[in-house]
Scaffold this motif. Sequence first.
Motif, mmCIF file in Angstrom:
data_model
loop_
_atom_site.group_PDB
_atom_site.id
_atom_site.type_symbol
_atom_site.label_atom_id
_atom_site.label_comp_id
_atom_site.label_asym_id
_atom_site.label_seq_id
_atom_site.Cartn_x
_atom_site.Cartn_y
_atom_site.Cartn_z
ATOM 1 N N UNK A 1 -9.981 9.270 -102.047
ATOM 2 C CA UNK A 1 -9.032 10.371 -101.874
ATOM 3 C C UNK A 1 -8.192 10.568 -103.129
ATOM 4 N N UNK A 2 -7.985 11.845 -103.465
ATOM 5 C CA UNK A 2 -7.085 12.204 -104.552
ATOM 6 C C UNK A 2 -5.772 12.661 -103.931
ATOM 7 N N UNK A 3 -4.712 11.897 -104.169
ATOM 8 C CA UNK A 3 -3.386 12.167 -103.624
ATOM 9 C C UNK A 3 -2.542 12.781 -104.741
ATOM 10 N N UNK A 4 -1.810 13.846 -104.411
ATOM 11 C CA UNK A 4 -0.933 14.477 -105.393
ATOM 12 C C UNK A 4 0.438 14.733 -104.794
ATOM 13 N N UNK A 5 1.464 14.440 -105.576
ATOM 14 C CA UNK A 5 2.842 14.843 -105.273
ATOM 15 C C UNK A 5 3.574 14.886 -106.601
ATOM 16 N N UNK A 6 4.458 15.882 -106.736
ATOM 17 C CA UNK A 6 5.122 16.074 -108.021
ATOM 18 C C UNK A 6 4.075 16.156 -109.118
ATOM 19 N N UNK A 7 4.260 15.390 -110.189
ATOM 20 C CA UNK A 7 3.280 15.352 -111.279
ATOM 21 C C UNK A 7 2.329 14.165 -111.162
ATOM 22 N N UNK A 8 2.429 13.418 -110.072
ATOM 23 C CA UNK A 8 1.589 12.242 -109.882
ATOM 24 C C UNK A 8 0.227 12.620 -109.324
ATOM 25 N N UNK A 9 -0.791 11.934 -109.817
ATOM 26 C CA UNK A 9 -2.137 11.980 -109.254
ATOM 27 C C UNK A 9 -2.528 10.535 -108.985
ATOM 28 N N UNK A 10 -2.954 10.280 -107.768
ATOM 29 C CA UNK A 10 -3.307 8.924 -107.374
ATOM 30 C C UNK A 10 -4.675 8.962 -106.713
#
Length: 191
Positions: A118-127
């Motif tokens: 899974x690609x998680x995104x919030x703000x400028x973060x990519x996890x």
Amino acid sequence: MSTVSQTLETEDDLLTCLRVKLYHPQQNVKGLYQLLPLGAKSRHSAEDPLRMGRDAQSCALALADARVSRKQLALHAYRTPRSPDTLFEIQNLSQKGQLSVNSTALEYLERTELPDKALIRFGEYEILIVRESGEAKGSFEVELEVLAAPPSRETCTCVSSVAPVMEAASDWMDNFQGGPLETDETTMLHS
């Protein structure tokens, strides 16, 4: 004479592992990950949610970033009667910001199943989170690493790479003499 239960986890049990790969465009300038146990596996109880956020006291995965919510997200382990695997749900704990999981947006307190990759995104973060199955039921491991480039580059289809294929398909269809074709017009593009 006492007996040991066969259902107890031992050190030899293979634990489910969440490989968490982090990226932020300013990660080299700021100490965003200074509170995280990078490069080492950490063990977590499956009964307790694994939280990520700014608050190091309530979040096992703490980010040193004032723009991150005190509690940003939580991963909840669960099992189903149909599968021996430990699975996970992800929940958005931020009242201020949206969280996306493989381009599906989650508002405050919304949850969704976490896919194996899974690609998680919030703000400028990519996890990027990758789940590797294990046998143990009571706990799981987390391994953290920092990526040099955004994981979305690896997992997205760029428009420029699609254009030649579309032109070639268009030329082929212009030369087709057999009648109308059925086509699947849905193309998944990740932003």
